[in-house]
Design a protein around this motif. Sequence first.
Motif, mmCIF file in Angstrom:
data_model
loop_
_atom_site.group_PDB
_atom_site.id
_atom_site.type_symbol
_atom_site.label_atom_id
_atom_site.label_comp_id
_atom_site.label_asym_id
_atom_site.label_seq_id
_atom_site.Cartn_x
_atom_site.Cartn_y
_atom_site.Cartn_z
ATOM 1 N N ILE A 1 0.866 -1.181 0.000
ATOM 2 C CA ILE A 1 0.000 0.000 0.000
ATOM 3 C C ILE A 1 0.897 1.223 0.000
ATOM 4 N N ALA A 2 0.577 2.197 -0.837
ATOM 5 C CA ALA A 2 1.465 3.349 -0.973
ATOM 6 C C ALA A 2 1.622 4.115 0.336
ATOM 7 N N PHE A 3 0.513 4.396 0.997
ATOM 8 C CA PHE A 3 0.565 5.181 2.233
ATOM 9 C C PHE A 3 -0.242 4.464 3.310
ATOM 10 N N PRO A 4 0.350 3.466 3.957
ATOM 11 C CA PRO A 4 -0.389 2.646 4.911
ATOM 12 C C PRO A 4 -0.437 3.274 6.299
ATOM 13 N N LYS A 5 -1.249 2.664 7.148
ATOM 14 C CA LYS A 5 -1.317 3.030 8.561
ATOM 15 C C LYS A 5 -0.488 2.030 9.377
ATOM 16 N N THR A 6 -0.073 2.462 10.570
ATOM 17 C CA THR A 6 0.645 1.574 11.476
ATOM 18 C C THR A 6 -0.349 0.691 12.218
#
Length: 596
Positions: free
Chosen positions: A558-563
């Motif tokens: 995913i390009a901009f994932p969450k932690t």
Amino acid sequence: MIDIENERTQLRSRMVGGLRAEHAGEGMELVGWVHRRRNLGGLVFVDLRDRSGLLQVSFGPDWTDAASMEIAGEIGHEDVIRVVGTVEVRPEGASNKDIETGKIEIKATSVEILSDAETPVIPVYRAPEDELPAEELRLQHRVLDLRRRELQQTLILRHKLILATRNYMDEHGFIEVETPILTKATPEGARDYVVPSRVHKGEFYALPQSPQIYKQILMVAGFDRYFQMARCFRDEDLRADRQPEFTQIDVEASFVEPEDILALMEGLMARLSEVAEIDASLPFPRLTWAEAMDRFGSDRPDLRFGLEIEDWTEATASLDFGIVRSAVTAGGRVRGLRLSGGARLSRRQIEAIENEAKATGAPGLLWAKCTEEGASGPIGKFLQPEHVVSMGLQAGDLALVSAGADQVTSPALAAARMAAIAALELKPEKEHAWLWVTEFPVFDEEDGVLSASHHPFVMPHMDDVDLLETDPAAVRGTAYDLVYNGTELGSGSIRIHQPELQRRILRALGLGDGEIDEKFGFLLGALAAGAPPHGGIALGMDRIVQRFTGSGSLRDVIAFPKTTAARALFEGAPTAIDDAQLEALGITVTRRNEEG
């Protein structure tokens, strides 16, 4: 490879990755990032990088103008530059076999810096032996992390898989329809993300956990075949295989039975596997949910390995061991795993396997090591020779045993199975193991309370409809999951198209008629308008890419994932909003102190 005419812009002749020895002698204008610079005194070498690959650029006083030579000696990592020069074949012995452009270089006549870069906080260039920086640091500086070749290749593959999906679905008569993102909260098994309405203060939209109800309504509306690359949102605890927002291949079709959907999705997986260059031999094997749980203890078994659970209830019927006798008397079974060669495992290794079983909520495992002299271990010392023979044990084997109700022993043995496979370092019997698991229960039951196994719209098996009010936990559904190498890629079912049957399911889940009408009245009204039999499936695109690439986490695809704390470290989200915004929304926020 991108077509050269599509690569060409006013600033470049083409991208660097497609250049080869046959282009020798051609003049080029190239742009990109400085991946690495090596200054050898009179000569400067720069590895120029763009999305398509790497290419060496050489600067020397004999072919580069003086101003450009000075610039070449000072440019830094990740500067954006434009180079003008000629493609040349590298001298004998100077080629780089690790990159596709390794037989050539650009002899630069001039260079200009288009953008200066600050010293990178994390390196984009890494030697093969270098470890990646810590993931949290990489997520904070995602713009640099995304320049890594591995991540770019993964996201390019993701694009190709999505494109192939759209083409396949179009070829099979499906149309893509976008369903609402701001919608109504409906119970689908996870918590909703909610969005306050400024216009209607005190009221909230919900972000969709899936387009489930909308796609069913599209079938009632006569669209016949729908799909969507759908963005979905679930406010649930995160793990390596979960993200709060995700993409799924959402599919629905009218006038279908399970066989229609399974065949359609097998064809899609074959198409996507071809793109990813993995095997997807058709047809995929099938197990009912009951068979999968009995043989593997899991509804998503990894069939790359043949190790199966065995029923030893009859084989141990005469065993003088209190735990076993009590479990069977209470209606449970004695089941276990026979590990060929497992007797070589140490006590510590066996305890580690047992801890995995305990993590599922089981009290533990019994075990027995078999040697030529007999059996040993917590249950082994109670085994007589006839028990050993009946259980099929041989010298060198390790038996892992769990006694009790299936709902306890199945997950325990499933966890033990995978832990034992790792401990024994078993080699997979196949590289790609596909599986359909079918006939899931309509309901899960815990402490007498029913919940939907998949969601509350699954059509019950027609043979079990009469059990809805008398024995709902026994009702099978026309639901199916697609499993790949032990990972559930997606779930689907035939849906309920009769409003009264849908109401009976919702009543079984504990909803009163008033609550049913409030939450699902628009669906029931649509079904009452004349609904075709219909069904579908939703496949997780993030998981497909993860499994096809062997990535360790969804965050890698995913390009901009969450932690795992549901934070976006690069953007710094979520954040508090100012009082003026809160007032406009009619919201008051109570912030608790750290002591709570």
